[in-house]
Design a protein around this motif. Structure first.
Motif, PDB file in Angstrom:
ATOM      1  N   ILE A 142       0.843  -1.200   0.000  1.00  0.00           N
ATOM      2  CA  ILE A 142       0.000   0.000   0.000  1.00  0.00           C
ATOM      3  C   ILE A 142       0.879   1.250   0.000  1.00  0.00           C
ATOM      4  CG2 ILE A 142      -1.639   1.346   1.384  1.00  0.00           C
ATOM      5  CD1 ILE A 142      -2.732  -1.471   2.325  1.00  0.00           C
ATOM      6  N   ALA A 143       1.887   1.274   0.871  1.00  0.00           N
ATOM      7  CA  ALA A 143       2.795   2.426   0.935  1.00  0.00           C
ATOM      8  C   ALA A 143       3.499   2.628  -0.401  1.00  0.00           C
ATOM      9  CB  ALA A 143       3.812   2.235   2.055  1.00  0.00           C
ATOM     10  N   ASN A 144       3.929   1.549  -1.032  1.00  0.00           N
ATOM     11  CA  ASN A 144       4.612   1.660  -2.329  1.00  0.00           C
ATOM     12  C   ASN A 144       3.704   2.238  -3.407  1.00  0.00           C
ATOM     13  OD1 ASN A 144       7.063   0.719  -1.357  1.00  0.00           O
ATOM     14  ND2 ASN A 144       6.632  -1.412  -1.896  1.00  0.00           N
ATOM     15  N   LEU A 145       2.425   1.873  -3.392  1.00  0.00           N
ATOM     16  CA  LEU A 145       1.499   2.445  -4.371  1.00  0.00           C
ATOM     17  C   LEU A 145       1.269   3.931  -4.107  1.00  0.00           C
ATOM     18  CD1 LEU A 145      -1.125  -0.417  -4.840  1.00  0.00           C
ATOM     19  CD2 LEU A 145       0.530   0.423  -6.517  1.00  0.00           C
ATOM     20  N   ALA A 146       1.207   4.317  -2.834  1.00  0.00           N
ATOM     21  CA  ALA A 146       1.062   5.746  -2.508  1.00  0.00           C
ATOM     22  C   ALA A 146       2.309   6.519  -2.941  1.00  0.00           C
ATOM     23  CB  ALA A 146       0.806   5.919  -1.015  1.00  0.00           C
ATOM     24  N   ILE A 147       3.486   5.925  -2.739  1.00  0.00           N
ATOM     25  CA  ILE A 147       4.743   6.555  -3.183  1.00  0.00           C
ATOM     26  C   ILE A 147       4.761   6.685  -4.700  1.00  0.00           C
ATOM     27  CG2 ILE A 147       7.245   6.195  -3.378  1.00  0.00           C
ATOM     28  CD1 ILE A 147       7.076   4.880  -0.540  1.00  0.00           C
ATOM     29  N   SER A 148       4.352   5.642  -5.394  1.00  0.00           N
ATOM     30  CA  SER A 148       4.311   5.673  -6.857  1.00  0.00           C
ATOM     31  C   SER A 148       3.373   6.765  -7.361  1.00  0.00           C
ATOM     32  CB  SER A 148       3.861   4.307  -7.385  1.00  0.00           C
ATOM     33  OG  SER A 148       3.660   4.343  -8.769  1.00  0.00           O
ATOM     34  N   CYS A 149       2.211   6.866  -6.730  1.00  0.00           N
ATOM     35  CA  CYS A 149       1.254   7.919  -7.093  1.00  0.00           C
ATOM     36  C   CYS A 149       1.895   9.288  -6.901  1.00  0.00           C
ATOM     37  CB  CYS A 149      -0.009   7.784  -6.239  1.00  0.00           C
ATOM     38  SG  CYS A 149      -1.154   9.167  -6.361  1.00  0.00           S
TER      39      CYS A 149
END
Length: 194
Positions: A142-149
């Motif tokens: 989840i954190a990685n997807l938020a970082i990617s966004c």
């Protein structure tokens, strides 16, 4: 005379008894709560304390005031924020005409849709099963997807989601830290996060 001796003995007894009652009360008042003790072990103490204190008792009641309840509460706080962020991204997407920003926001919509519909339900399911590694893997994903966004939005020179993305990342770090203090169940493995 007897009355005065009795009064003196009674006063001495009350005085010594009060010492035994005051000390535990003072120790209890000065001792940090389980929420504070747990949050001290996380990377974002103030956010942890405010999240747990504002959500935990209202959602779970006093019976869930334990480490597992804290982890579940943090995941549910992520779910609330991620759902609100997804709605916000849709609104921002409709208002923007810049092609590069719309591409970035479209990617964020896909990321937050996956967070809300797939990753969070699976992470919550893992906490219910005692699969701590699955919860940590889910929080990391989840954190990685938020970082990617955030990275995609920053590439357009202006991120309308900076605060939301950072909030999700911080809550994920808190959830992963809290899970470290849960006993490990014998069944584990949420490999789709990896």
């Amino acid at each position: 005379m007897k009355l005065s001796s009795f009064s003196t003995i009674l006063l001495i007894h009350l005085a010594t008894s009060s010492i035994y009652f005051i000390s535990p009360i003072q120790c209890t008042l000065n001792r940090p709560s389980l929420v504070e003790q747990t949050c001290r072990k996380t990377p974002h103490y103030n956010l942890c304390v405010s999240t747990l204190k504002s959500h935990l008792v209202s959602q779970h009641g006093p019976s869930r005031v334990n480490i597992e309840g804290f982890a579940r509460t943090t995941l549910q706080a992520i779910a609330v924020n991620a759902s609100a962020t997804l709605k916000h991204v849709h609104r921002v997407f409709e208002q923007r005409s810049d092609k590069q920003m719309r591409i970035a926001l479209d990617s964020c919509i896909a990321s937050y849709t996956k967070i809300v519909k797939v990753l969070l339900p699976e992470a919550i399911s893992c906490i219910n099963k005692g699969d701590n590694k699955g919860v940590k893997a889910g929080a990391s994903a989840i954190a990685n997807l938020a970082i990617s966004c955030e990275n995609k939005c920053m590439a357009t020179n202006n991120s309308p989601l900076r605060d939301s993305n950072q909030y999700v990342q911080n809550l994920c770090a808190i959830a992963a830290s809290i899970v470290n203090y849960l006993p490990q169940a014998h069944h584990q493995g949420l490999h789709r996060f990896l």
